[in-house]
Design a protein around this motif. Sequence first.
Motif, PDB file in Angstrom:
ATOM      1  N   GLY A 177       0.820  -1.203   0.000  1.00  0.00           N
ATOM      2  CA  GLY A 177       0.000   0.000   0.000  1.00  0.00           C
ATOM      3  C   GLY A 177       0.854   1.252   0.000  1.00  0.00           C
ATOM      4  O   GLY A 177       0.561   2.222  -0.719  1.00  0.00           O
ATOM      5  N   ILE A 178       1.914   1.274   0.812  1.00  0.00           N
ATOM      6  CA  ILE A 178       2.857   2.397   0.806  1.00  0.00           C
ATOM      7  C   ILE A 178       3.474   2.558  -0.577  1.00  0.00           C
ATOM      8  O   ILE A 178       3.544   3.671  -1.124  1.00  0.00           O
ATOM      9  N   TYR A 179       3.926   1.456  -1.132  1.00  0.00           N
ATOM     10  CA  TYR A 179       4.559   1.500  -2.459  1.00  0.00           C
ATOM     11  C   TYR A 179       3.580   2.014  -3.515  1.00  0.00           C
ATOM     12  O   TYR A 179       3.919   2.890  -4.327  1.00  0.00           O
ATOM     13  N   GLY A 180       2.352   1.507  -3.500  1.00  0.00           N
ATOM     14  CA  GLY A 180       1.366   1.941  -4.493  1.00  0.00           C
ATOM     15  C   GLY A 180       0.995   3.397  -4.345  1.00  0.00           C
ATOM     16  O   GLY A 180       0.820   4.116  -5.341  1.00  0.00           O
ATOM     17  N   LEU A 181       0.896   3.874  -3.101  1.00  0.00           N
ATOM     18  CA  LEU A 181       0.516   5.265  -2.869  1.00  0.00           C
ATOM     19  C   LEU A 181       1.592   6.224  -3.365  1.00  0.00           C
ATOM     20  O   LEU A 181       1.302   7.207  -4.059  1.00  0.00           O
ATOM     21  N   VAL A 182       2.847   5.952  -3.035  1.00  0.00           N
ATOM     22  CA  VAL A 182       3.929   6.840  -3.454  1.00  0.00           C
ATOM     23  C   VAL A 182       4.165   6.734  -4.958  1.00  0.00           C
ATOM     24  O   VAL A 182       4.393   7.752  -5.639  1.00  0.00           O
ATOM     25  N   ARG A 202      -6.131  10.578 -11.065  1.00  0.00           N
ATOM     26  CA  ARG A 202      -7.111   9.517 -10.798  1.00  0.00           C
ATOM     27  C   ARG A 202      -6.487   8.419  -9.949  1.00  0.00           C
ATOM     28  O   ARG A 202      -7.063   8.000  -8.928  1.00  0.00           O
ATOM     29  N   GLY A 203      -5.303   7.955 -10.345  1.00  0.00           N
ATOM     30  CA  GLY A 203      -4.660   6.890  -9.589  1.00  0.00           C
ATOM     31  C   GLY A 203      -4.266   7.318  -8.191  1.00  0.00           C
ATOM     32  O   GLY A 203      -4.522   6.599  -7.202  1.00  0.00           O
ATOM     33  N   PHE A 204      -3.660   8.509  -8.072  1.00  0.00           N
ATOM     34  CA  PHE A 204      -3.262   8.989  -6.751  1.00  0.00           C
ATOM     35  C   PHE A 204      -4.481   9.263  -5.879  1.00  0.00           C
ATOM     36  O   PHE A 204      -4.498   8.950  -4.687  1.00  0.00           O
ATOM     37  N   GLY A 205      -5.531   9.873  -6.483  1.00  0.00           N
ATOM     38  CA  GLY A 205      -6.736  10.178  -5.709  1.00  0.00           C
ATOM     39  C   GLY A 205      -7.395   8.936  -5.154  1.00  0.00           C
ATOM     40  O   GLY A 205      -7.833   8.916  -3.992  1.00  0.00           O
ATOM     41  N   GLU A 206      -7.479   7.892  -5.965  1.00  0.00           N
ATOM     42  CA  GLU A 206      -8.077   6.643  -5.484  1.00  0.00           C
ATOM     43  C   GLU A 206      -7.285   6.082  -4.306  1.00  0.00           C
ATOM     44  O   GLU A 206      -7.859   5.682  -3.287  1.00  0.00           O
ATOM     45  N   ASN A 207      -5.962   6.052  -4.446  1.00  0.00           N
ATOM     46  CA  ASN A 207      -5.135   5.498  -3.374  1.00  0.00           C
ATOM     47  C   ASN A 207      -5.221   6.341  -2.104  1.00  0.00           C
ATOM     48  O   ASN A 207      -5.294   5.808  -0.991  1.00  0.00           O
ATOM     49  N   LYS A 259     -15.056  -2.260  -4.041  1.00  0.00           N
ATOM     50  CA  LYS A 259     -16.056  -2.538  -5.079  1.00  0.00           C
ATOM     51  C   LYS A 259     -16.582  -1.247  -5.704  1.00  0.00           C
ATOM     52  O   LYS A 259     -16.871  -1.197  -6.902  1.00  0.00           O
ATOM     53  N   GLY A 260     -16.698  -0.204  -4.905  1.00  0.00           N
ATOM     54  CA  GLY A 260     -17.154   1.079  -5.436  1.00  0.00           C
ATOM     55  C   GLY A 260     -16.176   1.674  -6.423  1.00  0.00           C
ATOM     56  O   GLY A 260     -16.576   2.251  -7.446  1.00  0.00           O
ATOM     57  N   VAL A 261     -14.872   1.550  -6.135  1.00  0.00           N
ATOM     58  CA  VAL A 261     -13.853   2.052  -7.064  1.00  0.00           C
ATOM     59  C   VAL A 261     -13.962   1.346  -8.409  1.00  0.00           C
ATOM     60  O   VAL A 261     -13.948   1.983  -9.474  1.00  0.00           O
TER      61      VAL A 261
END
Length: 496
Positions: A59-64, A249-254, A403-405
């Motif tokens: 999660g840390i890796y994906g967020l950054v 979009r990607g950063f906002g979702e994370n 599921k909403g994402v």
Amino acid sequence: MFPTMGAVKRPAPYEILGRIRRHFVGRVVTLAAATMFNAILSVALLPLVTRHLGASDYGIYGLVMSIVVLVSAAADGGAGLLVPAHYGSASASERARLFVSLALFAGIAATAAGLLMIVPWLWHHGTFSDQAIPLAAVALSVALMPMRAITNIAVMIFSVTDRALAIAAQLAVQSLVTFLSTLVALFEFEMGVTSLFIGAFCGQFAALGVGLVALGCRHVWSSPSRDWLCRAATNSPTTAASGIVDGTRGFGENALLTSAISLHAVGILGHARLYHGLLMALSNSVGHNLWSKSLEEARNPRSSFEITRSAWTPVQIAVTCAGIIFAFVGREIVDFIGNGKFTEAAPYIPALFVIALIQTTEQPANAIVCALGRAALATWARIILAGGSFIALYPTILLFGIKGVIAICIIEAVVYRLYLRLLASRERQVPFQDHVAVFGCFAIFAEIVYVHWAVPPLTLQVALMTAGIAMLFVIGRRSISEMISAGRQIVLGQPA
């Protein structure tokens, strides 16, 4: 090939390689093979890394990394507009000045934007997360941004000049270096989550090096041009807006997932998206080779887009097969690959494959829109859709979680493809070529619902999976026979 009567000599390896380079299908297969190599190493890395790292670490890796993608996509110096329009027709020296000017502009812009974005965000990262992010990971992420931006420019150049082999070499080397450096950092130096960033940095550095070598010394050592720098400054706002739409979009979702749920949820969704990303890489291997031909077909009013159809239908067949398999045995596959740490991601993977299928549809409409000067309208439509989706994202996450994402992503993809078709139909008749994709979407959704509610035994799951794949091959039999014919032409050097 036939030196003596009665004896048939097999084609020499260099003759086959030459046909691969000349034949469109051969170039696609070469890039697809590099993509498959990348997929194999990515999947092989997971069981090893997840012995020490969990979903929160990912999660840390994906967020950054979502910030890295955002900055590198936005800071391309207008390359998305300048390279397709000017690189192909320019002289060798002018090509070199164009590349150096864009690389200089993009490198400076990415570094500055990265520092401006990531440092203040990390200063307040407690708003989103209760886990500290290592300083080394921050430094590596900032260093990644300009390298990624310049590498993207090199890939654009290879794409417009039909050099798919160079892209394949970049991808293969990057995958191998990322794999090895991540393992060394994790097991030899015990650097924890930072090892993921070290692997990404080393792999990106290797890809940049391969790209510069493929471009040649003239490109690397040329001087920047004031004219191209001015053009880059003029065009960069347009391409930056497009990159920001995708990256935000990607950063906002994370970020919203982290704030509303936890970093664990980001890691779960990131793992599910790993499989989606591998399928999209396969699609890109076709897109890099096909785009110029699709544009030619779009400019021909009598064209029925046969080349476009013959190239994209096998991709849709492959994506549908993967979706059907994961709908039935995805939990077992994910459990094996992730050492049981990402099993929660399994139910989301088939739905993400549906998104991948939707993203391969309406290719003729996309080519018509771009070839006939309607791309600006399509870009604004994407921006509006992305803005509306982002507004709806937070309450949807609170109500439905991951599921909403996925639901918002599916709706957005469908609406955008329908708009592309509507926009293109105003210019000329648009053929419908997505029968396989439509069947695949319904088949995957039906299997997801059936497995969830009926929980059938394994033997029945295998039988249904086999039946679904058999029906898929019947629907796409024309494209499959065309691919076999093309393979015979490449290997035998004569029509099948």
